[in-house]
Design a protein around this motif. Structure first.
Motif, PDB file in Angstrom:
ATOM      1  N   LEU A  43       2.752-106.620 -84.950  1.00  0.00           N
ATOM      2  CA  LEU A  43       2.944-105.246 -85.403  1.00  0.00           C
ATOM      3  C   LEU A  43       4.359-104.749 -85.139  1.00  0.00           C
ATOM      4  N   ILE A  44       5.007-105.299 -84.120  1.00  0.00           N
ATOM      5  CA  ILE A  44       6.425-104.973 -83.928  1.00  0.00           C
ATOM      6  C   ILE A  44       7.220-105.486 -85.121  1.00  0.00           C
ATOM      7  N   ASN A  45       6.911-106.692 -85.552  1.00  0.00           N
ATOM      8  CA  ASN A  45       7.579-107.244 -86.740  1.00  0.00           C
ATOM      9  C   ASN A  45       7.254-106.416 -87.980  1.00  0.00           C
ATOM     10  N   ARG A  46       6.002-105.963 -88.061  1.00  0.00           N
ATOM     11  CA  ARG A  46       5.587-105.144 -89.203  1.00  0.00           C
ATOM     12  C   ARG A  46       6.369-103.826 -89.239  1.00  0.00           C
ATOM     13  N   PHE A  47       6.569-103.209 -88.073  1.00  0.00           N
ATOM     14  CA  PHE A  47       7.344-101.974 -88.022  1.00  0.00           C
ATOM     15  C   PHE A  47       8.751-102.200 -88.549  1.00  0.00           C
ATOM     16  N   ARG A  48       9.354-103.289 -88.130  1.00  0.00           N
ATOM     17  CA  ARG A  48      10.723-103.576 -88.558  1.00  0.00           C
ATOM     18  C   ARG A  48      10.789-103.818 -90.065  1.00  0.00           C
ATOM     19  N   GLN A  49       9.708-104.365 -90.625  1.00  0.00           N
ATOM     20  CA  GLN A  49       9.675-104.572 -92.072  1.00  0.00           C
ATOM     21  C   GLN A  49       9.510-103.256 -92.832  1.00  0.00           C
ATOM     22  N   GLU A  50       8.674-102.366 -92.265  1.00  0.00           N
ATOM     23  CA  GLU A  50       8.422-101.096 -92.940  1.00  0.00           C
ATOM     24  C   GLU A  50       9.587-100.121 -92.797  1.00  0.00           C
ATOM     25  N   PHE A  51      10.341-100.260 -91.718  1.00  0.00           N
ATOM     26  CA  PHE A  51      11.466 -99.356 -91.474  1.00  0.00           C
ATOM     27  C   PHE A  51      12.735-100.183 -91.243  1.00  0.00           C
ATOM     28  N   PRO A  52      13.180-100.894 -92.255  1.00  0.00           N
ATOM     29  CA  PRO A  52      14.306-101.830 -92.079  1.00  0.00           C
ATOM     30  C   PRO A  52      15.611-101.142 -91.690  1.00  0.00           C
ATOM     31  N   ALA A  53      15.747 -99.875 -92.021  1.00  0.00           N
ATOM     32  CA  ALA A  53      16.993 -99.169 -91.687  1.00  0.00           C
ATOM     33  C   ALA A  53      16.983 -98.634 -90.261  1.00  0.00           C
ATOM     34  N   GLN A  54      15.800 -98.714 -89.594  1.00  0.00           N
ATOM     35  CA  GLN A  54      15.676 -98.167 -88.251  1.00  0.00           C
ATOM     36  C   GLN A  54      15.766 -99.280 -87.200  1.00  0.00           C
ATOM     37  N   THR A 278      13.851 -86.517 -84.305  1.00  0.00           N
ATOM     38  CA  THR A 278      12.958 -87.219 -85.220  1.00  0.00           C
ATOM     39  C   THR A 278      12.160 -88.261 -84.449  1.00  0.00           C
ATOM     40  N   ASP A 279      11.130 -88.812 -85.105  1.00  0.00           N
ATOM     41  CA  ASP A 279      10.354 -89.848 -84.411  1.00  0.00           C
ATOM     42  C   ASP A 279      10.688 -91.239 -84.908  1.00  0.00           C
ATOM     43  N   GLY A 280      11.620 -91.351 -85.839  1.00  0.00           N
ATOM     44  CA  GLY A 280      12.024 -92.655 -86.331  1.00  0.00           C
ATOM     45  C   GLY A 280      10.924 -93.427 -87.016  1.00  0.00           C
ATOM     46  N   GLY A 281       9.857 -92.723 -87.419  1.00  0.00           N
ATOM     47  CA  GLY A 281       8.727 -93.381 -88.054  1.00  0.00           C
ATOM     48  C   GLY A 281       7.720 -93.960 -87.081  1.00  0.00           C
ATOM     49  N   TRP A 282       7.995 -93.843 -85.775  1.00  0.00           N
ATOM     50  CA  TRP A 282       7.153 -94.495 -84.760  1.00  0.00           C
ATOM     51  C   TRP A 282       5.729 -93.938 -84.738  1.00  0.00           C
ATOM     52  N   LEU A 283       5.565 -92.631 -84.674  1.00  0.00           N
ATOM     53  CA  LEU A 283       4.226 -92.047 -84.624  1.00  0.00           C
ATOM     54  C   LEU A 283       3.485 -92.258 -85.939  1.00  0.00           C
ATOM     55  N   TRP A 286       1.966 -95.901 -86.009  1.00  0.00           N
ATOM     56  CA  TRP A 286       0.779 -96.181 -85.199  1.00  0.00           C
ATOM     57  C   TRP A 286      -0.427 -95.338 -85.607  1.00  0.00           C
ATOM     58  N   SER A 287      -0.205 -94.340 -86.457  1.00  0.00           N
ATOM     59  CA  SER A 287      -1.304 -93.489 -86.918  1.00  0.00           C
ATOM     60  C   SER A 287      -1.951 -93.995 -88.192  1.00  0.00           C
ATOM     61  N   SER A 299      -5.085-107.000 -80.351  1.00  0.00           N
ATOM     62  CA  SER A 299      -4.857-106.651 -78.948  1.00  0.00           C
ATOM     63  C   SER A 299      -6.179-106.569 -78.193  1.00  0.00           C
ATOM     64  N   LEU A 300      -6.083-106.280 -76.905  1.00  0.00           N
ATOM     65  CA  LEU A 300      -7.261-106.143 -76.057  1.00  0.00           C
ATOM     66  C   LEU A 300      -7.618-104.675 -75.838  1.00  0.00           C
ATOM     67  N   ALA A 301      -7.212-103.835 -76.756  1.00  0.00           N
ATOM     68  CA  ALA A 301      -7.585-102.424 -76.727  1.00  0.00           C
ATOM     69  C   ALA A 301      -7.880-102.000 -78.157  1.00  0.00           C
ATOM     70  N   ILE A 302      -8.296-100.756 -78.320  1.00  0.00           N
ATOM     71  CA  ILE A 302      -8.695-100.262 -79.634  1.00  0.00           C
ATOM     72  C   ILE A 302      -7.889 -99.016 -79.968  1.00  0.00           C
ATOM     73  N   SER A 303      -7.500 -98.884 -81.206  1.00  0.00           N
ATOM     74  CA  SER A 303      -6.790 -97.689 -81.650  1.00  0.00           C
ATOM     75  C   SER A 303      -7.787 -96.562 -81.917  1.00  0.00           C
ATOM     76  N   PRO A 304      -7.460 -95.333 -81.494  1.00  0.00           N
ATOM     77  CA  PRO A 304      -8.342 -94.204 -81.827  1.00  0.00           C
ATOM     78  C   PRO A 304      -8.329 -93.867 -83.314  1.00  0.00           C
ATOM     79  N   PHE A 305      -7.408 -94.453 -84.076  1.00  0.00           N
ATOM     80  CA  PHE A 305      -7.369 -94.255 -85.526  1.00  0.00           C
ATOM     81  C   PHE A 305      -8.149 -95.332 -86.274  1.00  0.00           C
ATOM     82  N   LEU A 306      -8.898 -96.152 -85.534  1.00  0.00           N
ATOM     83  CA  LEU A 306      -9.656 -97.253 -86.126  1.00  0.00           C
ATOM     84  C   LEU A 306     -10.622 -96.752 -87.206  1.00  0.00           C
TER      85      LEU A 306
END
Length: 354
Positions: A43-54, A278-283, A286-287, A299-306
């Motif tokens: 997902l870190i790689n995915r973030f970098r793909q979705e926000f290549p300028a960030q 700004t949040d740089g797209g971070w929030l 993950w939402s 991961s070994l946890a669950i997102s509340p946005f599941l």
């Protein structure tokens, strides 16, 4: 491991080196601090793909205390930090985090997650309060047990009340956390983890005294080794500690007690020291429902946005109990000073006595 995952993470998968370029100082980089092994590399790689300028700069810490220490002594470069819900009150009181102005997909959060981060200036839950963070991962307190040792007894652990069975004398390990231990006794008695006046709960002290006699030791780190060795039969455990163990030892199982259990959550919070508005797209990242579902798979946890509740990941298989059990499970919330004093006194009288 203090309620934290043993899952392989950035460093273990070689992404620590892969992110080295992001970790060189860049005044335009989005700087994020998180616990080791909590953010799936995919997902870190995915973030970098979705926000290549960030540009992204990750700072990885070992313990929640390390993160809070950084929060207290932070510089204006860090925008977002992962903070456990147990630290929210202190962070608000010390003015080391600031309320969030906008939260993407806020309406998609269940009320319990909204209430967790909506607080007044003293860090107390308040439906009229400001929003101080975005929950992005959660887990539970479970009962882990040695199936091979329990089987000859003719029963299987189902709920907290089973911990008082005579055959478990000196066969338990409990977390060295007063709210967790007193809370499970309150649950057994049909009460809430967040009961304000425990002096009025009939039978609480005797039940806690009996539970102490059942318990071999109290610990919040390295407590599962005794379960692996068979010195204990049941362990009260944080989900991110036990899930990797289940993958390695087929004779160890875990359940969410049917009367409900304690929930915990980690939140993205914003340092008061940052000058970035700004949040740089971070929030937003993950939402997203898609990211939430992937996070809960990797991961070994669950997102509340599941939104996908099918058990296709280790955390989801164990941590998604039936709906009645989930609805009776609770986040451990801050108490008033007078209520906290009652818990402290009870713990001292029962657990710390000779």
């Amino acid at each position: 491991m203090q309620r934290r995952s043993l899952l392989r993470g950035l460093a273990a998968l070689g992404l620590g080196a892969g992110l080295a370029g992001c970790n060189r100082y860049d005044p335009t980089a989005l700087t994020v601090t998180a616990l080791r092994n909590t953010l799936p590399p995919q997902l870190i790689n995915r973030f970098r793909q979705e926000f290549p300028a960030q540009a992204l700069r990750l700072q990885i810490k070992t313990t929640p205390q390390d993160i809070f220490n950084q929060l207290e002594a932070d510089t204006p470069t860090t925008q977002w930090l992962s903070l456990g819900d147990a630290w929210l009150k202190l962070a608000i009181e010390t003015k080391t985090i600031e309320p969030l102005r906008t939260l993407p997909h806020w309406a998609n959060l269940e009320p319990r997650w909204q209430q967790l981060v909506q607080r007044n200036e003293r860090g107390e839950p308040d439906p009229q309060g400001k929003i101080w963070g975005l929950p992005y991962r959660w887990g539970t307190t479970v009962m882990a047990y040695r199936a091979d040792l329990i089987q000859p007894t003719g029963w299987w652990p189902q709920d907290w009340e089973d911990l008082w069975k005579p055959e478990l004398t000196q066969k338990l390990s409990l977390l060295n956390q007063p709210r967790e231990v007193i809370g499970l006794v309150l649950k057994k008695l049909g009460q809430s983890y967040n009961t304000a006046d425990i002096n009025q709960v009939s039978g609480l002290k005797p039940a806690l005294e009996e539970l102490r006699q059942q318990t071999r030791f109290f610990a919040s780190t390295d407590y599962l080794q005794s379960l692996i060795m068979g010195d204990t039969w049941i362990a009260q455990a944080w989900s991110t500690d036990i899930l990797p163990i289940l993958n390695r030892y087929s004779n160890i199982k875990a359940i969410v007690p049917k009367s409900g259990t304690a929930l915990w959550a980690d939140c993205w919070v914003k340092s008061t020291q940052t000058t970035d508005t700004t949040d740089g797209g971070w929030l937003e990242f993950w939402s997203q429902a898609e990211i939430a579902n992937l996070f809960s798979q990797f991961s070994l946890a669950i997102s509340p946005f599941l939104t996908d509740f099918q058990a296709n990941g280790p955390a989801k298989t164990v941590l998604l109990p039936n709906q009645p059990t989930f609805q009776t499970s609770e986040l451990i919330l801050p108490l008033s000073p007078s209520s906290q004093a009652q818990y402290d006194q009870l713990w001292s009288e029962v657990m710390l006595s000779g």
